[in-house]
Every structure is written in structure tokens, then in C-alpha cells.
Design an enzyme around this catalytic site. Sequence first.
Site, PDB file in Angstrom:
ATOM      1  CB  ALA A  69      35.698  28.504  38.914  1.00 16.35           C
ATOM      2  CG  ASP A  70      39.642  30.005  44.272  1.00 19.80           C
ATOM      3  OD1 ASP A  70      39.329  29.034  45.001  1.00 19.80           O
ATOM      4  OD2 ASP A  70      40.036  31.093  44.722  1.00 19.80           O
TER       5      ASP A  70
END
Length: 187
Positions: A69-70
Site C-alpha cells: 500500500a501507499d
Amino acid sequence: MERIVLASGSPRRKQLLEWAEVDFEVMVKDTPETWPPELAIADVPVYIARNKALAVKAAVGPGRVVIAADTVVVLEDEIIGKPRDRADAVNILSRLAGHRHEVITGVVLLRDGEEQAFADTTAVWFHPLSTAEIEGYVDRYKPYDKAGAYAIQEWIGVVGIKGIEGDFYNVMGLPVSRVVQALRKWR
């Protein structure tokens, strides 16, 4: 179910998956958090998450599900990254104070030959904050590893956030309910 690997060193993402009772291990590979300049803002976090997921997937090999994730903070069509230093953190929070911004988390799940990718957006409204409040928060919590220079679960979120529209946990860094739903598709 294949073993799950979280491609993130974020203690918040780790905590959220633990709260969801997902059995996983953590592996992090250094990847650049850059993107092509022509990429739409909404696509940036998925692009970066995909690069993180691919780097870890290459290291763990087949038979594993990788979650990456970012998170980016967007104010007036500009991505606000992690602060470089104290002055930058104070500047970022001064810009967010009294305004609405968006938090977009891109998530990529990989397993052998398959990918699920999505982005979740949450709108956040800050109350106006004084310079003393902002400096006090930065000095006490040192939010240098956080997009937008804050964590919603800390003092500034409790006192400074007027409201949100969307997933609270997305602002913490992982729309965990969507991640769990994506994992269920692969059972």
C-alpha cells in the site's frame, strides 16, 4: 490459503491487519516512491504500491500473497508528501489547517499470476490550528514518516480534525476492510 506477506514497514498497517486477525508476515524491499509526471494523481498511490508489491513478490517467490500500500495526501490538486524536516512539517500542517484535503491509499495484492488493485479516498477537514498547536504537535510526535505530516490516531487527529468522509482506517494508511474483502475473493 497461501501465506500472506505485507510489503510495508508501517506499524500502522501492521496493526490494522492484526486487528482484522489476518495472519501475515512482514517483508520490506526498498523501492523508490516516485512516479511518471503524466500519471493522474488518483493513480499515483496504486503505481507506488504496485512497485512495492512486485519487489517483495520477486523476493518471496510463488505460493505467497503480497499486500502493498501507499498513501498520499492531496491538497488543491497537489500531492503533499512526507515532510523533509521540522520546518516542512510545520508548513504542511499550516496549509492543511482549516481546509479540506483528501487521503488516497493505493493497494495492490499479488499472487501467482493474479493482481487486485484499488485506491480508496477519504476526505478530511481540519479545524483551524494555531502555529503553537502545530509546532507542539510536530515537536512531540515527530511526524516525519507520515504523508501530510500527521497521523489521525494521534493528538492532532483527536483535536484538530473537524470531520471525515470515508474510511477512517484509510487515513491511518490501509483501507483494511477492502483488503479483507479482496483476500476473501482468493479463498
